[in-house]
Design a protein around this motif. Structure first.
Motif, PDB file in Angstrom:
ATOM      1  N   MET A  28       0.787  -0.930  -0.102  1.00 18.59           N
ATOM      2  CA  MET A  28      -0.156   0.008   0.068  1.00 18.59           C
ATOM      3  C   MET A  28       0.834   1.516  -0.336  1.00 18.59           C
ATOM      4  N   GLN A  29       0.205   2.113  -0.893  1.00 20.81           N
ATOM      5  CA  GLN A  29       1.236   3.558  -0.814  1.00 20.81           C
ATOM      6  C   GLN A  29       1.333   4.569   0.405  1.00 20.81           C
ATOM      7  N   GLY A  30       2.360   5.167   0.229  1.00 19.49           N
ATOM      8  CA  GLY A  30       1.775   5.740   1.923  1.00 19.49           C
ATOM      9  C   GLY A  30       0.928   7.555   0.935  1.00 19.49           C
ATOM     10  N   ASN A  31       1.123   7.933   2.271  1.00 19.77           N
ATOM     11  CA  ASN A  31       0.239   9.568   1.662  1.00 19.77           C
ATOM     12  C   ASN A  31       0.711  10.423   2.990  1.00 19.77           C
ATOM     13  N   ARG A  32       1.268  11.702   3.107  1.00 18.58           N
ATOM     14  CA  ARG A  32       0.888  12.893   4.415  1.00 18.58           C
ATOM     15  C   ARG A  32       0.482  13.670   4.141  1.00 18.58           C
ATOM     16  N   GLY A  33      -0.079  14.556   4.966  1.00 19.63           N
ATOM     17  CA  GLY A  33      -0.910  15.418   4.620  1.00 19.63           C
ATOM     18  C   GLY A  33      -0.449  16.522   6.022  1.00 19.63           C
ATOM     19  N   VAL A  34      -1.214  17.925   5.719  1.00 21.08           N
ATOM     20  CA  VAL A  34      -1.144  18.959   6.955  1.00 21.08           C
ATOM     21  C   VAL A  34      -2.583  18.346   7.527  1.00 21.08           C
ATOM     22  N   VAL A  35      -2.120  19.091   9.156  1.00 20.18           N
ATOM     23  CA  VAL A  35      -3.661  18.150   9.620  1.00 20.18           C
ATOM     24  C   VAL A  35      -3.362  19.251  10.919  1.00 20.18           C
ATOM     25  N   TYR A  36      -5.298  19.156  11.193  1.00 18.61           N
ATOM     26  CA  TYR A  36      -5.099  20.197  12.249  1.00 18.61           C
ATOM     27  C   TYR A  36      -5.292  19.470  13.850  1.00 18.61           C
ATOM     28  N   THR A  37      -4.139  20.557  14.792  1.00 16.41           N
ATOM     29  CA  THR A  37      -3.726  19.385  15.649  1.00 16.41           C
ATOM     30  C   THR A  37      -4.814  20.357  16.847  1.00 16.41           C
ATOM     31  N   GLY A  38      -4.865  21.575  16.772  1.00 16.58           N
ATOM     32  CA  GLY A  38      -6.145  22.790  17.798  1.00 16.58           C
ATOM     33  C   GLY A  38      -4.886  23.458  17.868  1.00 16.58           C
ATOM     34  N   ASN A  39      -5.911  24.196  18.822  1.00 17.47           N
ATOM     35  CA  ASN A  39      -4.421  25.608  19.571  1.00 17.47           C
ATOM     36  C   ASN A  39      -3.723  26.236  18.405  1.00 17.47           C
ATOM     37  N   GLY A  40      -4.048  26.427  17.430  1.00 15.05           N
ATOM     38  CA  GLY A  40      -3.140  27.163  16.451  1.00 15.05           C
ATOM     39  C   GLY A  40      -2.183  26.360  15.723  1.00 15.05           C
ATOM     40  N   LYS A  41      -2.430  25.036  15.968  1.00 14.39           N
ATOM     41  CA  LYS A  41      -1.060  24.326  15.608  1.00 14.39           C
ATOM     42  C   LYS A  41      -1.265  23.535  13.864  1.00 14.39           C
ATOM     43  N   VAL A  42      -0.824  23.185  13.502  1.00 13.91           N
ATOM     44  CA  VAL A  42      -0.781  22.224  12.112  1.00 13.91           C
ATOM     45  C   VAL A  42       0.473  21.353  11.980  1.00 13.91           C
ATOM     46  N   GLU A  43       0.505  20.214  12.004  1.00 10.14           N
ATOM     47  CA  GLU A  43       1.169  18.618  11.579  1.00 10.14           C
ATOM     48  C   GLU A  43       1.292  18.591  10.354  1.00 10.14           C
ATOM     49  N   VAL A  44       2.348  17.700   9.740  1.00  8.54           N
ATOM     50  CA  VAL A  44       3.005  17.158   8.979  1.00  8.54           C
ATOM     51  C   VAL A  44       2.861  15.627   9.327  1.00  8.54           C
ATOM     52  N   GLN A  45       1.635  14.650   8.851  1.00  7.39           N
ATOM     53  CA  GLN A  45       1.538  13.639   9.364  1.00  7.39           C
ATOM     54  C   GLN A  45       0.880  12.759   8.471  1.00  7.39           C
ATOM     55  N   ASP A  46       1.288  11.156   9.111  1.00  4.52           N
ATOM     56  CA  ASP A  46       0.976  10.081   8.016  1.00  4.52           C
ATOM     57  C   ASP A  46      -0.982  10.054   7.737  1.00  4.52           C
ATOM     58  N   ILE A  47      -1.077   9.799   7.039  1.00  6.65           N
ATOM     59  CA  ILE A  47      -2.295   9.440   6.275  1.00  6.65           C
ATOM     60  C   ILE A  47      -3.094   8.613   5.888  1.00  6.65           C
ATOM     61  N   SER A  48      -4.326   8.272   5.494  1.00  5.99           N
ATOM     62  CA  SER A  48      -4.150   7.217   4.480  1.00  5.99           C
ATOM     63  C   SER A  48      -4.298   6.850   3.643  1.00  5.99           C
ATOM     64  N   TYR A  49      -3.850   6.306   2.481  1.00  2.40           N
ATOM     65  CA  TYR A  49      -3.596   6.624   1.115  1.00  2.40           C
ATOM     66  C   TYR A  49      -5.164   6.842   0.679  1.00  2.40           C
ATOM     67  N   PRO A  50      -5.845   7.763   0.278  1.00  2.00           N
ATOM     68  CA  PRO A  50      -7.316   7.640  -0.746  1.00  2.00           C
ATOM     69  C   PRO A  50      -7.698   6.635  -1.811  1.00  2.00           C
ATOM     70  N   ASP A  51      -8.937   6.392  -1.359  1.00  2.00           N
ATOM     71  CA  ASP A  51      -8.961   5.608  -1.982  1.00  2.00           C
ATOM     72  C   ASP A  51     -10.621   6.054  -2.813  1.00  2.00           C
ATOM     73  N   LEU A  52     -11.504   4.966  -3.464  1.00  2.00           N
ATOM     74  CA  LEU A  52     -12.563   5.761  -3.789  1.00  2.00           C
ATOM     75  C   LEU A  52     -14.071   5.719  -3.285  1.00  2.00           C
ATOM     76  N   VAL A  53     -13.500   6.120  -1.448  1.00  2.00           N
ATOM     77  CA  VAL A  53     -14.898   5.530  -1.197  1.00  2.00           C
ATOM     78  C   VAL A  53     -14.652   6.605   0.296  1.00  2.00           C
ATOM     79  N   LEU A  54     -15.606   7.712   0.777  1.00  2.00           N
ATOM     80  CA  LEU A  54     -15.534   8.459   1.688  1.00  2.00           C
ATOM     81  C   LEU A  54     -15.306   8.383   2.880  1.00  2.00           C
ATOM     82  N   ARG A  55     -14.118   7.329   3.874  1.00  2.00           N
ATOM     83  CA  ARG A  55     -14.065   7.323   5.003  1.00  2.00           C
ATOM     84  C   ARG A  55     -15.076   7.954   6.255  1.00  2.00           C
ATOM     85  N   ASP A  56     -15.226   7.121   7.590  1.00  2.00           N
ATOM     86  CA  ASP A  56     -15.104   8.222   8.437  1.00  2.00           C
ATOM     87  C   ASP A  56     -14.499   8.391   9.523  1.00  2.00           C
ATOM     88  N   GLY A  57     -13.966  10.087   9.211  1.00  2.00           N
ATOM     89  CA  GLY A  57     -12.941  10.659  10.233  1.00  2.00           C
ATOM     90  C   GLY A  57     -13.378  12.008  10.812  1.00  2.00           C
TER      91      GLY A  57
END
Length: 402
Positions: free
Chosen positions: A1-30
C-alpha cells in the motif's frame, strides 16, 4: 500500500505534517465527516497526485480556533494535480491529465449545480448546502494539502488543462484557479466593476490582491486597496494599485477623497471577512462591512467574498459567537446597495480565467506573490502567513516544481 502525508489541524493554533491514509474512492469515517456521508462510494471520482496545493486565509480561521473545526482534520481546498487513478464511472477524464480542482465539491446533478450555483450543491453535504475539501461543516471531504487526494464527480468538476507542458510552465498561475483567483474575480465581478469604474478593495491578503488584479482585468480605472500592513500594501502597489493604510487614519472616506477627489467609490469588495480588527487591534467583525457601505456610492454593489461564519467560538461577545454582527444595514438600505455574499461558485469563472492565464493576459501568481514551499515547510508557512506575510504560499508535496 502506497503511503500518504498531509497537513493536519492539531488544535491550539497548530498544524502538523502527519502520515494519513492513502485515498480510495470511498469517503471513510474521520474528523468532521457527517454520519450520513460515511462510506459514500465515489466511483465517479479520481485519485490525484498533488502537484501544488495552497495555504488559504480560510484555513487560518480554523487553525486560529475561530471555527468549530475538529482536531485531526486534513486541511487544504486549493488543489492542482495529476490524475493517477480513474473510477469505474468516469468517462472523460483520463490518467495523466493535469487539472485544477474547484474548491466547491459539486455533484453536477442537483438544481443548484444546473444553475451554476456549485457553491451550494444540495447533494454533497448532508448538513447544509455546499461542500469543500478539508473544511469545517463542509461534508467531511478529506483535504488536499497532501501528497494524494480523492476528487469525486471528476467528469463534472475537474478543469483539465489542454497542454501538459504549458500547464507546468504556468503552474504557479494555474494553481490559483482552484479558489483564490475565481474568488477574487467573483468579488470584483459581483461588485459590478466595469470599464472606467472606481473600486475599493478591503484587505490586501491574497484574496484582496486577486480581487484587485481582477478589477484591473474588468477595466476599472482606479483600484484602491486598504489594509493594516505596509508590506501587503506594497505588494498591491507593485502591480499598479493605490493604497491606504487603514490603521493610520480614522475616516476611510477622507483618504479615498485624497486619491479620487470624492469620498465615494462606484463599488467595493470585502476581502477580509469576520476576523476584522480596529485600529487598536481589537475584534470588530462588522468593521469592514460598515466601512465599505459608508464609502460606496448610492446604487452601488458590494462584493463580499470574505468569510463570515455561523459560529465563532473565538469571538469576544455572545452575538458574534453566533455570527450576529452589528452591521449598519439601514445605511446599506438607504443607499440601495446590492450585497453579494457566500462562497464563490468557482466553476462559473475558472475556465475563462484559465484562458486569461494561458494567453498571458492575467498574471495572478505575480500579483499575489506566489511563494513555493515543501510539504514539510507547511507549518512554518502557516505561521508566517498568520503573521501577515505578503505571500501566497504554494505547497509542492513531491518537489515537482524544482
Amino acid at each position: 500500500m502506497q503511503g500518504n502525508r498531509g497537513v493536519v489541524y492539531t488544535g491550539n493554533g497548530k498544524v502538523e505534517v502527519q502520515d494519513i491514509s492513502y485515498p480510495d474512492l470511498v469517503l471513510r469515517d474521520g474528523p468532521g465527516v457527517p454520519k450520513e456521508n460515511v462510506g459514500r462510494k465515489c466511483e465517479h471520482g479520481v485519485i490525484l497526485k498533488v502537484i501544488t496545493t495552497n495555504i488559504c486565509g480560510s484555513d487560518q480561521h480554523m487553525v486560529r480556533g475561530r471555527t468549530t473545526a475538529p482536531e485531526g482534520m486534513v486541511l487544504g481546498h486549493e488543489i492542482l494535480g495529476e490524475v493517477i487513478e480513474v473510477g469505474r464511472d468516469v468517462e472523460f477524464v483520463k490518467k495523466g491529465d493535469i487539472a485544477s480542482v474547484p474548491f466547491n465539491i459539486a455533484c453536477g446533478r442537483c438544481v443548484m449545480c444546473r444553475e451554476q450555483k456549485t457553491h451550494i450543491c444540495l447533494n454533497t453535504n448532508p448538513e447544509r448546502p455546499g461542500a469543500a475539501y478539508g473544511y469545517v461543516d463542509m461534508g467531511g471531504w478529506v483535504g488536499g494539502q497532501s501528497e494524494y487526494v480523492m476528487v469525486p464527480y471528476a467528469d463534472f468538476q475537474l478543469l483539465v488543462f489542454p497542454d501538459r507542458e504549458v500547464a507546468m510552465e504556468k503552474v504557479l498561475d494555474l494553481t490559483m484557479l482552484s479558489d483564490i483567483f475565481p474568488t477574487g474575480y467573483h468579488g470584483a465581478y459581483s461588485a459590478g466593476v466595469r470599464t472606467g469604474s472606481t473600486v475599493y478593495i478591503a484587505g490586501a491578503g491574497p484574496v484582496g490582491l486577486a480581487a484587485a488584479h481582477s478589477a484591473q482585468l474588468l477595466g476599472a480605472s482606479r483600484v484602491i486597496v486598504g489594509d493594516l500592513q505596509d508590506d501587503r500594501l506594497k505588494q498591491a502597489e507593485s502591480f499598479g494599485c493605490e493604497t491606504i493604510n487603514v490603521s493610520k487614519h480614522d475616516r476611510l472616506g477622507e483618504q479615498i477623497e485624497n486619491i479620487l477627489g470624492t469620498d465615494q467609490v462606484d463599488s467595493a469588495v470585502d476581502a477580509v471577512g469576520f476576523e476584522a480588527y480596529g485600529q487598536e487591534g481589537e475584534d470588530k467583525p462588522a468593521a469592514v462591512l460598515n466601512s465599505i457601505m459608508d464609502v460606496t456610492s448610492a446604487g452601488g454593489s458590494l462584493g463580499i467574498p470574505g468569510l463570515y461564519v455561523t459560529e465563532d467560538p473565538g469571538a469576544k461577545d455572545k452575538d458574534a459567537q453566533q455570527g450576529s454582527l452589528k452591521v449598519r444595514f439601514g445605511l446599506g438600505w438607504a443607499k440601495a446597495h446590492t450585497f453579494v455574499t457566500g462562497q464563490t461558485p468557482a466553476m462559473k469563472y475558472n475556465r475563462d480565467l484559465m484562458k486569461a492565464i494561458l494567453s498571458g493576459r492575467a498574471e495572478i501568481a505575480k500579483a499575489v506573490n506566489a511563494t513555493v514551499i515543501s510539504l514539510d515547510e507547511a507549518p512554518g508557512g502557516y505561521e508566517d502567513f498568520d503573521k501577515g506575510a505578503a505571500k501566497k504560499f504554494v505547497i509542492d508535496p513531491h518537489g515537482a516544481l524544482k
